[in-house]
Design a protein around this motif. Structure first.
Motif, PDB file in Angstrom:
ATOM      1  N   CYS A   1       8.121   5.749  -3.661  1.00  0.00           N
ATOM      2  CA  CYS A   1       7.825   4.538  -4.429  1.00  0.00           C
ATOM      3  C   CYS A   1       9.118   3.859  -4.864  1.00  0.00           C
ATOM      4  O   CYS A   1       9.261   2.640  -4.779  1.00  0.00           O
ATOM      5  N   LEU A   2      10.051   4.685  -5.313  1.00  0.00           N
ATOM      6  CA  LEU A   2      11.321   4.127  -5.768  1.00  0.00           C
ATOM      7  C   LEU A   2      12.021   3.407  -4.614  1.00  0.00           C
ATOM      8  O   LEU A   2      12.562   2.310  -4.768  1.00  0.00           O
ATOM      9  N   LEU A   3      11.997   4.020  -3.445  1.00  0.00           N
ATOM     10  CA  LEU A   3      12.633   3.398  -2.282  1.00  0.00           C
ATOM     11  C   LEU A   3      11.917   2.098  -1.905  1.00  0.00           C
ATOM     12  O   LEU A   3      12.547   1.102  -1.556  1.00  0.00           O
ATOM     13  N   LEU A   4      10.588   2.133  -1.991  1.00  0.00           N
ATOM     14  CA  LEU A   4       9.846   0.913  -1.670  1.00  0.00           C
ATOM     15  C   LEU A   4      10.198  -0.208  -2.655  1.00  0.00           C
ATOM     16  O   LEU A   4      10.190  -1.387  -2.296  1.00  0.00           O
ATOM     17  N   ALA A   5      10.518   0.182  -3.892  1.00  0.00           N
ATOM     18  CA  ALA A   5      10.857  -0.829  -4.901  1.00  0.00           C
ATOM     19  C   ALA A   5      12.080  -1.640  -4.487  1.00  0.00           C
ATOM     20  O   ALA A   5      12.230  -2.798  -4.886  1.00  0.00           O
TER      21      ALA A   5
ATOM     22  N   ARG B   1       4.868 -11.416   4.670  1.00  0.00           N
ATOM     23  CA  ARG B   1       4.135 -10.257   5.177  1.00  0.00           C
ATOM     24  C   ARG B   1       4.891  -8.958   4.894  1.00  0.00           C
ATOM     25  O   ARG B   1       4.283  -7.923   4.603  1.00  0.00           O
ATOM     26  N   ALA B   2       6.218  -9.018   4.998  1.00  0.00           N
ATOM     27  CA  ALA B   2       7.012  -7.820   4.726  1.00  0.00           C
ATOM     28  C   ALA B   2       6.828  -7.388   3.276  1.00  0.00           C
ATOM     29  O   ALA B   2       6.615  -6.207   2.981  1.00  0.00           O
ATOM     30  N   ALA B   3       6.884  -8.368   2.364  1.00  0.00           N
ATOM     31  CA  ALA B   3       6.732  -8.036   0.948  1.00  0.00           C
ATOM     32  C   ALA B   3       5.338  -7.493   0.670  1.00  0.00           C
ATOM     33  O   ALA B   3       5.161  -6.561  -0.134  1.00  0.00           O
ATOM     34  N   LEU B   4       4.355  -8.071   1.334  1.00  0.00           N
ATOM     35  CA  LEU B   4       2.995  -7.558   1.181  1.00  0.00           C
ATOM     36  C   LEU B   4       2.921  -6.102   1.614  1.00  0.00           C
ATOM     37  O   LEU B   4       2.318  -5.255   0.942  1.00  0.00           O
ATOM     38  N   ALA B   5       3.565  -5.787   2.750  1.00  0.00           N
ATOM     39  CA  ALA B   5       3.558  -4.413   3.239  1.00  0.00           C
ATOM     40  C   ALA B   5       4.209  -3.486   2.221  1.00  0.00           C
ATOM     41  O   ALA B   5       3.729  -2.372   1.977  1.00  0.00           O
ATOM     42  N   VAL B   6       5.286  -3.954   1.582  1.00  0.00           N
ATOM     43  CA  VAL B   6       5.966  -3.131   0.579  1.00  0.00           C
ATOM     44  C   VAL B   6       5.029  -2.853  -0.599  1.00  0.00           C
ATOM     45  O   VAL B   6       4.849  -1.709  -1.020  1.00  0.00           O
ATOM     46  N   GLY B   7       4.403  -3.927  -1.095  1.00  0.00           N
ATOM     47  CA  GLY B   7       3.520  -3.762  -2.246  1.00  0.00           C
ATOM     48  C   GLY B   7       2.344  -2.851  -1.931  1.00  0.00           C
ATOM     49  O   GLY B   7       2.058  -1.885  -2.663  1.00  0.00           O
TER      50      GLY B   7
ATOM     51  N   THR C   1       2.304  -6.664  -5.099  1.00  0.00           N
ATOM     52  CA  THR C   1       1.440  -7.190  -4.045  1.00  0.00           C
ATOM     53  C   THR C   1       0.998  -8.609  -4.394  1.00  0.00           C
ATOM     54  O   THR C   1       1.034  -9.513  -3.547  1.00  0.00           O
ATOM     55  N   ALA C   2       0.619  -8.783  -5.681  1.00  0.00           N
ATOM     56  CA  ALA C   2       0.187 -10.116  -6.100  1.00  0.00           C
ATOM     57  C   ALA C   2       1.323 -11.115  -5.951  1.00  0.00           C
ATOM     58  O   ALA C   2       1.134 -12.231  -5.451  1.00  0.00           O
ATOM     59  N   ALA C   3       2.524 -10.705  -6.345  1.00  0.00           N
ATOM     60  CA  ALA C   3       3.672 -11.598  -6.238  1.00  0.00           C
ATOM     61  C   ALA C   3       3.924 -11.946  -4.775  1.00  0.00           C
ATOM     62  O   ALA C   3       4.227 -13.098  -4.432  1.00  0.00           O
ATOM     63  N   ALA C   4       3.795 -10.952  -3.915  1.00  0.00           N
ATOM     64  CA  ALA C   4       4.019 -11.197  -2.493  1.00  0.00           C
ATOM     65  C   ALA C   4       2.971 -12.162  -1.961  1.00  0.00           C
ATOM     66  O   ALA C   4       3.261 -13.050  -1.155  1.00  0.00           O
ATOM     67  N   TRP C   5       1.757 -11.963  -2.413  1.00  0.00           N
ATOM     68  CA  TRP C   5       0.658 -12.827  -1.981  1.00  0.00           C
ATOM     69  C   TRP C   5       0.964 -14.287  -2.279  1.00  0.00           C
ATOM     70  O   TRP C   5       0.620 -15.178  -1.517  1.00  0.00           O
TER      71      TRP C   5
END
Ligand SMILES: Nc1ncnc2c1ncn2[C@@H]1O[C@H](COP(=O)(O)OP(=O)(O)O)[C@@H](O)[C@H]1O
Ligand SMILES: [Mg+2]
Lengths: 253, 541, 305
Positions: free
Chosen positions: B48-52, B67-73, B112-116
């Motif tokens: 999770c930390l790495l995904l952050a 889309r990349a940010a969505l995948a991260v979230g 995820t919401a922010a990425a959306w």
């Protein structure tokens, strides 16, 4: 002596005689037109001449030697063709399609393909040069990297011709090469056929467009219900009463 | 490349995710990764930390970043979700989930919401600039190292829940990276720097046993993967290049294995005749290739799906014959006690110390297999890029047109069959020594399906696909022991799902992808919208 | 001679089962050119469906009454097999209708493995052999020295009745005619207003129902079933379909009986025949495809078309 001699070629599908005892000759540098109503057996005749169908009876001689067996032997002997309903390799690029046509004129086997020796490289370069030249010849040199299925209809027809020419044929069989084209493209196709002949390749062409056929061909053969009705100079065939009757008596096509 | 002020939602989400990952996730002790403690994160919290760190996507205006940010979230949420399930399972109920996990989940949701809400923006670039050689080589090296690192890291993880978290993490990172166009760029780069890439890839493969600190477990597994991979590459010639589905392919592997066993000087062999091993390998390949020709000659005229069933039939005939021909194969018992290889006083069964690391005996076989894989790759790629490979593609695309273009279709199909069989045969001879015994029940229909699956899941028509597919099919069952019993069930489901949503496999060849994605409106009229998933569906399919 | 006749009878009974399953292969292939590799598993699932009804739903008082138990078991078997087949068609095959051929074939293999494992894991006691009720008397009778179990008579009679029924259905009903039209030319069938999707579903349903009946028969004859019975039975039935000419209904029946008889005779007369028992089907399959790929009653189906 003619380039292609067809003697008594017959093809029977179960009850149906699709081609019935057809004799035909194509000489060097000839452009022969083949016309006839739909279902007359023109495509089936071409299938026999290119090895896709084995004739039920009759013989096909090309440059004096009897042709039989699988289609690749016909192509190697020097008879190439295009299809009424275009058959390209849809997911290969335009350039690769033409390279495939070179297959029977290249020879490196497994070992040299894996070893990549000088022979391999020489042959590959030669094929690429030829393919590039042919794409120029049919004015597709800008489209080499395009995937074949993304080409326009007319371009696909011309690519099919380039692929056929890549096998260095002595005789090219064209099955309805202008189907679906407008007047301008039709004229360009006629011009292309003449330029093919000028390269020393004889052409036999099936078409329904009479103006195209009579303006282009040296001789015309008429096929009706599998039989050759008439064969002769365009002017002779055009005025022949039997031909007119055959067309009027048959559904338009 | 512009930088932007990150939206407040993203800042809050990142903060929550980081804070949550540094806090306890479990209210009880004993969950993998010291989850009841705070501070530096252990276990899945690290993912999770790495995904952050993906939060940088909100600052850098990269192509395809939405889309990349969505995948991260979503990935972060998925990692937390996996552990929610695990925590409740271990601890008992929702009470065993500590506040850190809730905070992480909230953070992942906010991200995820922010990425959306990010604008769709520009897609990832298709064309990549040519960079100086040193930079490109460094990029290739970094990619290879990252792959080796991921493999070694993943193998070190012992607990099921943590490993599943790892898989989820890798999958979503891959999706994110894919949407940024990195894989595309690497594909171009690897093609351009092919030599270097091969050398570095080979070096990484050689380095693998040295990362195991003398532990034989994974080296043994990889020694099995090695032989399987050689066979998979061979099958990929048949299926991926020539487009012939062979459902009895394992028989060729079996032929090679029996040749290897019979000529191994094993006490139980029925043939007392000994030749150098290199010769045995080639002989095994050749005998298998002859079998391929014998089977192929009468059957390759058949249409593809008929061919598949006929090859299945031959595979079964091989197995039943091996079972009954006691005089040669010793029937159902097979030939056991196959001795280790020995060459010039070097015993392949012994462990050896090299560069201060003890390499168990299996490492020796692994190295032999690497040589074999290198050979298989050479055969595969060079044939693919030659008149022979083009003819195979042509046959696959339209057999009639190929024949009319002057291709001797039967001869070329036979060639593919024989090459595939040859490679499988070679692999089989080595396998006889790795497993020390050969018996008919190792060559069942299911084994053939596993090989087909390796090719199909990995990616038809590519070498990395076959390698990845083989590795997955061995490593996943080892790792997911808690699913042991449901392995085949999941395997069957995976075949169905992959065919439905990512028929070109994980590492597809460009052309195969085109074939499988853009379906020609031929044959039976189908439903509209039957064209599979939208482009850019998850890499992890 | 008596031995020969005995094997002939055995082969006929065996062939009745093969024929029933083969019909499903042949009809599906005829319509969508898919080798439905999972069809053998539909047969197996059908047998388990029948077992479930007998074991869990029939009260003991009724279970011993053939006239109640047998129809109930058959209906249960058919219901389960049809359900599985419809779901499989809808979820796994239909989305791949226009995909390259290999894709649905691989899917079919996936479905096959999935169904086997699902039964093994989730059916109570599914990992072991399950006793299957005999229902009909286990007695036999003699004709000219040949022993014939009553179950065998039942199997052959029902199979032949179903085969005739199917033939009548396909020849006379509207749906049957739509099936034939679709198998001959799907494009035109669609143009003249035939709902091709519906025809395909009907085809799967019919095939599944016949396979389910075969599953019950197999259970009754051997008094036991397990999750593995579909694989070999499926392959042999496929062989029967190919032998008769795939896509051809009469061919599947003919192929089924022929294959059953060949297998019975070969097991008896070839030295060590029984340890090679399962090879004959494959030998026949390969032989037919090599010599006459269209099968005995079919047309040519070599590569060109
Ligand atoms: N493979 C085949 N099987 C059965 N009949 C065929 C086959 N190919 C063509 N025919 C029949 O042969 C006749 C001639 O067809 P064709 O050669 O395509 O005509 P044309 O090209 O002159 O329009 C038609 O009646 C057609 O239906
Ligand atoms: Mg025509």
């Amino acid at each position: 002596m003619s380039l292609l001699e067809v003697r008594g070629v017959t093809k029977r599908f179960e009850g149906l005689l699709a081609v019935d005892g057809v004799d035909l000759d194509v000489g060097e540098g000839d452009i022969l037109g083949v016309i006839g109503p739909n279902g007359a057996g023109k495509t089936t005749l071409f299938n026999c001449l290119s090895g896709l169908e084995a004739p039920t009876a009759g013989a096909i001689r090309f440059r004096g030697a009897v042709l039989s067996g699988r289609p690749d032997r016909f192509t190697r002997a020097g008879v190439a063709r295009t299809f009424q309903n275009i058959r390209l390799f849809p997911h290969m690029t335009v350039f690769e399609n033409v390279l495939v046509g070179r297959h029977c004129r290249t020879h490196v086997g497994l070992a040299s393909a894996i070893g990549r020796g000088p022979k391999f490289r020489r042959e590959e370069h030669e094929s690429e040069d030829r393919a590039a030249e042919l794409l120029g010849f049919v004015s597709l040199d800008q489209a080499g990297d395009v995937v074949a299925r993304n080409l326009s209809y007319g371009d696909q027809r011309r690519l099919e011709i380039a692929r056929a020419l890549a096998s260095e044929p002595g005789l090219l069989l064209l099955d309805e090469p202008r189907a679906g084209m407008n007047a301008q493209e039709t004229r360009a196709t006629a011009d292309l056929v003449r330029r093919i002949r000028d390269r020393g390749v004889a052409v036999a062409v099936i078409e329904h467009d009479m103006r195209f056929i009579f303006g282009l061909c040296d001789r015309v053969a008429v096929l009706v219900q599998g039989r050759k009705l008439v064969e002769g100079l365009p002017a002779e065939v055009q005025g022949d009463a039997r031909v007119i009757e055959a067309y009027l008596g048959a559904p338009a096509g | 490349m512009n930088t932007r002020k990150p939206p407040a939602l993203a800042v809050a989400g990142t903060a929550a995710l980081v804070a949550g990952s540094l806090s306890p996730w479990a209210t009880f002790a004993g969950y993998p990764g010291k989850m009841s403690l705070g501070g530096f994160p252990g276990g899945a919290r690290l993912f999770c930390l790495l995904l952050a760190t993906g939060a940088v996507l909100f600052v850098l205006d990269l192509g395809g970043r939405r889309r990349a940010a969505l995948a991260v979230g979503i990935g972060a949420a998925a990692v937390v979700a996996v552990n929610f399930a695990g925590l409740m399972d271990h601890g008992g109920g929702i009470g065993s989930v500590a506040w850190g996990a809730w905070l992480s989940l909230a953070g992942a949701g906010l991200l995820t919401a922010a990425a959306w809400r990010l604008p769709a923006g520009t897609p990832a670039p298709k064309e990549w600039p040519v960079l100086p050689v040193a930079v490109e080589v460094a990029a290739v090296a970094a990619a290879v190292l990252a792959l080796l690192g991921a493999v070694v890291w993943g193998l070190r993880i012992n607990e099921s829940s943590r490993f599943v978290s790892f898989l989820v993490f890798v999958a979503f990172v891959s999706v994110a990276v894919h949407h940024l166009g990195v894989f595309e760029a690497l594909g171009v780069l690897f093609a351009r720097r092919q030599r270097i890439a091969l050398v570095l890839g080979g070096a990484a493969a050689v380095a693998f046993p040295f990362t195991q600190q003398g532990n034989a477990y994974w080296i043994r597994v990889f020694a099995s993967i090695g032989v399987f991979a050689v066979a998979a590459i061979g099958l990929n010639v048949v299926v991926g290049l020539a487009g012939l589905l062979d459902l009895g392919y394992v028989a060729f592997f079996g032929v090679g294995a029996y040749v290897g066993a019979l000529l191994s000087n094993a006490a139980l062999t029925t043939v007392h005749f000994h030749v150098p091993f290199l010769f045995v390998v080639l002989l095994g390949g050749c005998v298998a290739a002859v079998f391929g020709l014998v089977i192929g000659t009468p059957t390759l005229r058949l249409r593809g799906d008929y061919l598949a069933i006929v090859t299945l039939g031959f595979g079964e005939i091989f197995r039943i014959t091996a079972n009954n021909w006691d005089g040669l194969t010793r029937g159902p018992n097979g030939i056991s006690g196959i001795p280790d290889l020995a060459a010039a006083g070097f015993d392949f069964g012994e462990s050896h110390a090299l560069f201060g690391v003890t390499l168990p005996g299996f490492a020796n076989y692994y190295f032999v297999e690497l040589v074999l894989i290198a050979g298989a790759i050479l055969v595969f790629t060079r044939l693919n890029d030659s008149r022979i490979g083009r003819a195979w593609v042509a046959i696959r695309e339209d057999e009639v047109a190929a024949a009319a273009s002057g291709i001797d279709t039967i001869r070329l199909k036979l060639m593919a069959f024989a090459i595939g069989a040859f490679l499988a045969g070679c692999a089989g001879t080595v396998n006889a020594h790795v497993t020390t015994q050969v018996s008919p029940d190792s060559y069942t229909f299911l084994e053939s399906i596993l090989l087909v699956a390796a090719v199909v899941l990995g990616g038809m028509g590519t070498v990395p696909g076959a390698l990845l597919g083989s590795t997955m099919l061995f490593v996943l069952p080892e790792k997911l022991r808690s699913f042991q019993d449901k392995r085949l069930l999941l395997f069957g489901a995976a075949l169905i799902l992959v065919m439905r949503f990512r028929p070109e496999g994980l590492v597809p060849s460009k052309r195969r992808r085109r074939e499988l994605r853009e379906r020609a409106p031929e044959g039976v009229p189908g439903l509209p919208g039957a064209s599979g998933a939208p482009p850019g569906s998850p890499v992890a399919g | 001679m008596r031995q020969f006749l005995q094997q002939l009878v055995n082969g006929t009974v065996l062939g009745a089962t093969y024929g029933l399953i083969a019909l499903g292969y042949t009809m599906v292939y005829g319509i969508i050119q898919l080798i439905n590799f999972a069809h053998g598993e539909v047969f197996m699932v059908g047998a388990f469906g029948g077992l479930t009804v007998y074991r869990y739903w029939l009260p003991d008082s009724l279970a011993s009454n053939v006239w109640v138990a047998l129809p109930a078991v058959l209906i249960g078997a058919i219901a389960v097999a049809v359900g599985v087949a419809v779901v499989m068609e809808r979820l796994a095959y239909r989305p791949l209708r226009n995909a390259p051929r290999l894709a649905p074939l691989i899917t079919a293999i996936g479905v096959s493995i999935f169904l086997q494992e699902a039964v093994r894991l989730f059916y109570p006691g599914g990992k072991r052999q399950q006793a299957f009720p005999q229902m009909i008397s286990s007695g036999t009778f003699d004709v000219g020295g040949v022993t014939v179990p009553w179950v065998s008579v039942f199997v052959v009679v029902v199979a032949v009745a179903l085969m005739v029924g199917l033939q009548v259905f396909v020849k006379t009903t509207k749906t049957g005619k739509a099936m034939r039209a679709t198998s001959q030319d799907p494009e035109s069938a669609k143009l003249i207003g035939i709902d091709v999707d519906r025809v395909i579903v009907v085809t799967f349903v019919l095939g599944a129902a016949l396979a389910a009946v075969a599953g019950v028969m197999q259970g009754m004859r051997f008094a036991q079933i397990d999750f593995r019975i579909g694989f070999l039975a499926g392959l042999k039935a496929f062989t029967a379909a190919v032998l008769g000419g795939i896509g051809n209904i009469k061919g599947a029946v003919l192929g089924g009986f022929l294959l059953g008889i060949v297998e019975a005779l070969a097991t008896q007369y070839v030295p060590h025949g029984s340890s090679w028992k399962d090879v004959w089907a494959f030998v026949v399959l390969i032989g037919v495809l090599v010599v006459r790929p269209g099968g005995l009653l079919g047309e040519r189906v070599a590569t060109r078309a």
